[in-house]
Design a protein around this motif. Structure first.
Motif, PDB file in Angstrom:
ATOM      1  N   ASP A  72       0.792  -1.373   0.039  1.00 38.36           N
ATOM      2  CA  ASP A  72       0.033   0.104  -0.166  1.00 38.36           C
ATOM      3  C   ASP A  72       0.792   1.321   0.114  1.00 38.36           C
ATOM      4  O   ASP A  72       1.914   1.189   0.386  1.00 38.36           O
ATOM      5  CB  ASP A  72      -0.857   0.012   1.166  1.00 38.36           C
ATOM      6  CG  ASP A  72      -2.326  -0.949   1.180  1.00 38.36           C
ATOM      7  OD1 ASP A  72      -2.355  -1.361   0.067  1.00 38.36           O
ATOM      8  OD2 ASP A  72      -3.002  -0.844   2.017  1.00 38.36           O
ATOM      9  N   ASP A  73       0.473   2.379  -0.425  1.00 36.53           N
ATOM     10  CA  ASP A  73       0.674   3.811  -0.461  1.00 36.53           C
ATOM     11  C   ASP A  73       1.635   4.040  -1.467  1.00 36.53           C
ATOM     12  O   ASP A  73       1.818   5.343  -1.816  1.00 36.53           O
ATOM     13  CB  ASP A  73       1.541   3.907   0.900  1.00 36.53           C
ATOM     14  CG  ASP A  73       0.607   3.696   2.170  1.00 36.53           C
ATOM     15  OD1 ASP A  73      -0.589   3.651   2.231  1.00 36.53           O
ATOM     16  OD2 ASP A  73       1.270   3.784   3.378  1.00 36.53           O
ATOM     17  N   HIS A 126      -5.018   3.317  -4.422  1.00 35.49           N
ATOM     18  CA  HIS A 126      -5.094   3.369  -2.785  1.00 35.49           C
ATOM     19  C   HIS A 126      -5.625   4.689  -2.393  1.00 35.49           C
ATOM     20  O   HIS A 126      -5.208   5.219  -1.377  1.00 35.49           O
ATOM     21  CB  HIS A 126      -3.721   3.173  -2.236  1.00 35.49           C
ATOM     22  CG  HIS A 126      -3.745   2.855  -0.666  1.00 35.49           C
ATOM     23  ND1 HIS A 126      -4.560   1.957   0.011  1.00 35.49           N
ATOM     24  CD2 HIS A 126      -3.110   3.349   0.194  1.00 35.49           C
ATOM     25  CE1 HIS A 126      -4.228   2.005   1.172  1.00 35.49           C
ATOM     26  NE2 HIS A 126      -3.297   2.945   1.460  1.00 35.49           N
ATOM     27  N   HIS A 130      -5.405   9.548   0.802  1.00 32.92           N
ATOM     28  CA  HIS A 130      -5.578   8.561   1.791  1.00 32.92           C
ATOM     29  C   HIS A 130      -6.257   9.165   3.183  1.00 32.92           C
ATOM     30  O   HIS A 130      -5.857   8.869   4.297  1.00 32.92           O
ATOM     31  CB  HIS A 130      -3.713   8.465   2.155  1.00 32.92           C
ATOM     32  CG  HIS A 130      -3.605   7.181   2.715  1.00 32.92           C
ATOM     33  ND1 HIS A 130      -3.584   6.934   4.072  1.00 32.92           N
ATOM     34  CD2 HIS A 130      -2.880   5.948   2.377  1.00 32.92           C
ATOM     35  CE1 HIS A 130      -3.382   5.742   4.415  1.00 32.92           C
ATOM     36  NE2 HIS A 130      -2.864   5.053   3.521  1.00 32.92           N
TER      37      HIS A 130
HETATM   38 ZN   LIG Z   1      -2.172   3.394   3.215  1.00 34.93          ZN
END
Ligand SMILES: [Zn+2]
Length: 261
Positions: A72-73, A126, A130
């Protein structure tokens, strides 16, 4: 015949010697593995006979003994640290990118996203910035899900099919917006393996934490003991629902800080 169940692993940024992480709070760092630990885990997986798959492969072409690998990210270490290890072992993986973070310090640059894609890794989305998706207005939610998808598609030049929820938070409205945007799957961070007959919009993933032992890791790959983690997680979720997201985060980060001292 019993439906096959595959465990999905969730990784984040990797720690490289002499390189600053993009965040330094304890709540972030507990999800960060040093590169050597990550490499060791992948080798342990291979030695145990598992094959590493992307989300698309896990959904459409699951293998008898496989584990789905996700990140993720969209940190730069996806390409410069994780990808070479995965390539060495012949593993695939899915990298879920936060569209609005790309081309900022510590995160992938657009050209690096294309590089990941060209190496045969799967690129997913994603969100844009965020946030917890469950806290957003309809317009904000569209930006985080629909606009983010389009932005990443413009970078790689093809459709993006997979989404993962920031902080694992989702609800039925979130899933509906993702489905309508054209995502084929949505991954969260609930501790369960995914059977081939379960909804692709509720893919559970197991967060791999910095303090996990190798034994714990092997158990997780084989889907063992996930119920224990799920139970702990359900307690945590119950507390969060009771307190609300903001109050929960305040308490969680002060507890984590205390634990560090
Ligand atoms: Zn994340």
């Amino acid at each position: 015949m019993a439906a096959s169940r595959i465990v999905y692993l969730m990784y984040h940024e990797l720690e490289l010697e002499g390189r600053k992480l993009v965040q330094s709070e304890p709540g972030y760092v507990r999800y960060i593995l040093p590169l050597g630990v990550f490499r060791r885990q992948m080798e342990v997986m291979r030695d145990a006979g598992f094959r590493g798959l992307s989300v698309g492969e896990a959904i459409h072409d699951p293998h008898e003994r496989s584990v789905c690998i996700t990140f993720d990210d969209g940190c730069e270490t996806d390409l410069i640290a994780a990808a070479p290890v995965l390539q060495d072992l012949g593993f695939r993986a899915t990298f879920f990118l936060t569209a609005g973070f790309l081309d900022t310090p510590g995160y992938l640059r657009s050209a690096q996203v294309r590089d990941l894609d060209a190496r045969g890794f799967e690129v997913g989305c994603h969100s844009m910035t965020h946030p917890y998706l469950t806290d957003l207005s309809d317009a904000e939610l569209r930006r985080e899900v629909v606009d983010a998808k389009h932005r990443i598609e413009q970078i790689v030049g093809h459709t993006i099919e997979h989404f993962s929820c920031p902080g694992g938070r989702y609800d039925s409205r979130t899933l509906e917006v993702a489905r309508r945007a054209g995502f084929h799957t949505v991954a969260n961070s609930e501790f369960h393996a995914n059977s081939s007959t379960a909804s692709p919009y509720r893919l559970g993933r197991v967060a791999i934490l910095r303090d996990m032992t190798e034994e714990e890791f092997v158990d997780i790959c084989g889907g063992q003991g996930l119920w224990k983690r799920r139970l702990q997680d359900q307690v945590r979720r119950g507390v969060r629902q009771f307190l609300g997201n903001r109050a929960y985060e305040r308490i969680r980060s002060s507890l984590l800080r205390e634990r560090q001292t």
